[in-house]
Design a protein around this motif. Structure first.
Motif, short mmCIF file in Angstrom:
data_model
loop_
_atom_site.label_atom_id
_atom_site.label_comp_id
_atom_site.label_asym_id
_atom_site.label_seq_id
_atom_site.Cartn_x
_atom_site.Cartn_y
_atom_site.Cartn_z
N LEU A 149 0.84 -1.18 -0.02
CA LEU A 149 -0.06 0.11 -0.02
C LEU A 149 0.81 1.10 -0.15
CD1 LEU A 149 -1.73 -2.38 1.41
CD2 LEU A 149 -3.01 -0.55 2.60
N ILE A 189 -7.29 -3.28 4.81
CA ILE A 189 -7.44 -3.11 3.07
C ILE A 189 -8.41 -2.41 2.45
CG2 ILE A 189 -7.16 -4.70 1.26
CD1 ILE A 189 -5.40 -6.54 2.94
N SER A 194 -8.40 0.82 0.14
CA SER A 194 -8.83 0.52 -1.16
C SER A 194 -10.13 1.42 -1.68
CB SER A 194 -9.25 -0.91 -1.72
OG SER A 194 -9.76 -1.20 -3.10
N PRO A 234 -4.54 -3.04 -3.43
CA PRO A 234 -3.16 -3.12 -3.35
C PRO A 234 -2.54 -4.23 -4.06
CG PRO A 234 -4.51 -3.35 -1.22
CD PRO A 234 -5.43 -3.62 -2.23
N SER A 266 -8.04 -8.71 -0.80
CA SER A 266 -7.67 -7.62 -1.44
C SER A 266 -8.37 -7.80 -2.86
CB SER A 266 -6.34 -7.27 -1.29
OG SER A 266 -5.43 -8.36 -1.85
#
Length: 283
Positions: free
Chosen positions: A33, A49, A53, A60, A269
């Motif tokens: 990240l 995450i 995002s 990521p 992710s």
């Protein structure tokens, strides 16, 4: 016979309880990240995450296990002279298996067995538990590797994603496709075949209905599954949805274990929140 140590990368999505029960060593993959790398499961959570995002409108980057972390994980068992069996995410999705293999070669360690699971998430976890049970029964590392590799094509791994936003952000589908699917409230089925992900049926409507339709569609395969265990693995679904799937599997009166796990950072992710899959060995 040498002691057997089983390790896996963090994408296996086994719960802390299962990792402890079967004494599995975990080598974390990396999640990047803002050009800063974090170890999956150790330094970052799926919910963190998701927040990042959404704020950055991208996903990521993920990277294979680092050489240094891999060596740190393997070294104690190499010093002990153990037979080491490592399970990694499909080599079509990551170079992690190759990193572990090269680490063994660099250390000139001949009793490191690297198994390309040809799968992800608890599609790997199923193989790990089978291997751990064989080791506990006194099977040698060579026997375990042979049997696991012969059986891995029978692992059935599939999951339904809530929407295509995260897959689009990661470049795995177009933004236009994602917008259309999200507008029509489509929930795509993703399956793993021969180590690669592919798209299947698209379920429509509310996610809870879509998930139960998916489980109903799986019933013919579930009725021909190995009865030892089945996984419900999710990336942060509502408890009501998970409970409904659990109840449906329980009503089959077929599986000895119905295990629920939450996907880790790497899997989450890519698929985003509210993804759910049912994973098992077919006979």
């Amino acid at each position: 016979m040498n002691n057997i140590k089983i390790l896996a990368d963090s994408t296996c999505d086994l719960s802390p309880e299962l990792i402890s029960k079967y004494n599995i060593g975990i080598i974390p993959l990396c999640i990047v990240l803002d050009d800063k790398s974090y170890y999956d499961g150790l330094e970052i959570t799926p919910d963190e995450i998701y927040t990042w995002s959404d704020e950055h409108k991208t996903t990521p980057k993920t990277a294979a296990a680092s050489f240094d972390k891999t060596l740190d994980s393997l070294k104690p068992f190499m010093r002990n002279g153990d037979d080491i069996i490592f399970f990694g995410i499909s080599s079509q999705m990551s170079t992690t298996c190759n990193v572990v293999r090269l680490t063994g070669e660099e250390e000139d360690y001949g009793r490191l067995f690297v198994i390309d699971s040809q799968n992800l998430s608890t599609g790997i976890g199923l193989q790990i538990i089978k291997a751990a049970e064989m080791a506990a029964a006194g099977k040698s590392a060579d026997e375990i590797v042979e049997e696991i590799e012969n059986a891995r094509s029978r692992v059935r791994a599939s999951f339904v994603v809530d929407n295509l936003t995260f897959l689009a952000r990661g470049g795995r589908c177009s933004t236009i496709t994602a917008v259309m699917a999200n507008t029509l409230r489509l929930h795509p089925l993703i399956t793993v075949t021969d180590g690669a992900m592919g798209a299947g049926k698209k379920y429509r409507g509310k996610m809870d209905v879509a998930i139960l339709d998916y489980v109903n569609d799986l019933m013919p395969q579930l009725q021909n599954a190995e009865p030892e265990r089945v996984f419900i693995t999710h990336s942060g679904c509502e408890a009501e949805i998970i409970d409904a799937v659990h109840q449906k599997l329980e009503e089959m009166n077929y599986f000895k274990e119905i295990l629920i796990t939450r996907a880790g950072g790497v899997i989450s992710s890519h698929c985003g929140p509210n993804t759910l899959g049912v994973l098992f060995y077919e006979k």
